[in-house]
Design an enzyme around this catalytic site. Structure first.
Site, mmCIF file in Angstrom:
data_model
loop_
_atom_site.group_PDB
_atom_site.id
_atom_site.type_symbol
_atom_site.label_atom_id
_atom_site.label_comp_id
_atom_site.label_asym_id
_atom_site.label_seq_id
_atom_site.Cartn_x
_atom_site.Cartn_y
_atom_site.Cartn_z
ATOM 1 N N LYS A 101 8.106 4.909 27.142
ATOM 2 C CA LYS A 101 7.851 6.333 27.285
ATOM 3 C C LYS A 101 6.532 6.531 28.043
ATOM 4 O O LYS A 101 5.504 5.950 27.673
ATOM 5 C CB LYS A 101 7.746 7.007 25.915
ATOM 6 C CG LYS A 101 9.033 7.021 25.115
ATOM 7 C CD LYS A 101 10.011 8.030 25.639
ATOM 8 C CE LYS A 101 11.192 8.194 24.707
ATOM 9 N NZ LYS A 101 12.214 9.128 25.251
ATOM 10 N N HIS B 80 23.269 7.194 28.192
ATOM 11 C CA HIS B 80 22.074 7.572 27.448
ATOM 12 C C HIS B 80 22.438 7.800 25.990
ATOM 13 O O HIS B 80 23.476 8.374 25.683
ATOM 14 C CB HIS B 80 21.495 8.860 28.038
ATOM 15 C CG HIS B 80 20.293 9.364 27.313
ATOM 16 N ND1 HIS B 80 20.378 10.187 26.211
ATOM 17 C CD2 HIS B 80 18.985 9.151 27.534
ATOM 18 C CE1 HIS B 80 19.150 10.458 25.784
ATOM 19 N NE2 HIS B 80 18.296 9.851 26.569
#
Length: 381
Positions: A176, A307
């Site tokens: 991230k 995803h």
């Protein structure tokens, strides 16, 4: 290439949503918000013979959203599904999408309704494959092996979690980013120093940057050789904005989790902007909508990587999705603690050198252990 089976009749007797929330010690951070617990909304679809199919609706944000999505399913979707027998799961998907389209506009919630339909479609396909006593990957002519990557490495010492996931069998990792230039660089450097130059790394900005900042960050992070930069700018930027960024960025661009129609995916794939296409089965489309998208992406030479960042039912559905399609690419497996992933997705969380092999069990290949998860249930059938 996958082929939809001709006839898969489904006559439902009951459609329910079950809401779970699992407390966690450390919140899960993204550039736009934080999860303070791990929610999951399961869809349970039962036919008149007592056979049950399972699906999962994406519900991570907002933090109060899981219960709302469950109510949306039970008030808007279940009544339509119970009206008639469906000749095929795709027929139900198309009817739900068409009949709820105006409601989605009127209430300003096209995403929420699309997510509820998507989780329902998962359950219908699980049920259909169970009726044929075949795993989904085999029903569509796929193969059971899928490559994985450990996702969601947070900005707080990501190398420590990555080392744990490596010991568990993962060989590719996604960080991230979007938490400040120096912090992002330091974190990516730490991962590269931990694993060396041969390990596959990806980065995910979760729509954190302006186009100008995204280009600057792509140049700053490129020396660490991530294979893609995911959602560096807001998903609602024009294709022209995305094209400008992709043309100048030294890192290939990935997106798809926030695309919400066949037309949007088709335009994105045709544009050539996105090297990696990432449909999310629980946010839009389920299998009925996303299988054609994946095929189109593969046909255009794009990498297809489903995803998923939720509970275990949707994770296994994503693995089945990838196994059906084959081709290069990876299945996303969240690295952060999530009892609702672990309880529902066992035994598919320990890859062998990065590879998961799905079983021959019918449908999704799992039956959620509701008794084990009872302590997390916040909404009963």
């Amino acid at each position: 290439m996958y082929v939809f089976p001709d006839s898969l009749p489904i006559h439902l007797a009951k459609v329910d949503a079950l809401v779970y929330r699992a407390p966690i010690a450390d919140p899960v951070q993204t550039s736009f918000g934080t999860m303070y617990d791990r929610p999951a909304v399961l869809v349970r679809a039962e036919d008149h013979e007592g056979m049950v199919g399972w699906g999962e609706i994406w519900c991570n944000f907002p933090n109060v959203g899981a219960e709302h999505r469950a109510r949306m399913l039970e008030s808007c979707i279940a009544p339509i599904l119970l009206e008639q027998e469906w000749a095929h799961p795709t027929h139900a998907f198309e009817a739900l999408s068409r009949r709820l389209e105006v409601l989605a506009i009127q209430c300003g919630e096209p995403g929420t309704i699309a997510q509820a339909i998507a989780g329902t479609d998962m359950a219908l396909w699980d049920l259909a494959a169970k009726r044929l006593n075949q795993p989904l990957w085999k029903l569509f002519g796929g193969a059971p092996q899928v490559q994985t990557y450990a996702s969601g490495l947070s900005p707080a010492q990501p190398e420590k979690l990555a080392a744990i996931k490596h010991r568990e069998g993962y060989r590719s990792f996604k960080l991230k980013v979007g938490f400040g230039t120096e912090r992002d660089i330091a974190n990516l450097r730490a991962l590269r120093e931990l694993f060396g130059s041969g390990t596959v790394l990806m980065i995910d900005a979760n729509q954190a940057w302006t186009p100008e900042a995204a280009l600057e960050m792509s140049r700053r992070l490129a020396p660490f050789n991530p294979i893609w930069m995911e959602e560096p700018i807001r998903a609602d930027h024009t294709l022209a904005d995305w094209q400008s960024l992709a043309k100048a960025s030294p890192i290939p661009i990935a997106a798809g989790e926030n695309m919400r129609s066949t037309e949007e995916f088709s335009a994105a794939i045709a544009s050539g902007v996105f090297a990696v296409i990432q449909p999310d089965l629980g946010k839009w489309g389920g299998f009925s909508g996303c299988l054609p998208v994946a095929q189109r992406a593969i046909d255009h030479g794009r990498m297809f990587c489903p995803h998923w960042l939720g509970g275990g039912v949707g994770l296994i559905a994503s693995m089945q999705f990838k196994a059906i399609m084959g081709s290069s690419g990876y299945v996303e497996v969240d690295s952060n603690p999530n009892p609702l992933r672990d309880l529902f997705a066992t035994p598919y969380l320990r890859p062998d050198n990065g590879t998961i092999t799905l079983s021959d069990q019918p449908g999704l290949g799992i039956t959620p252990d509701l008794d084990a998860a009872r302590g997390f249930l916040v909404k009963h059938r």
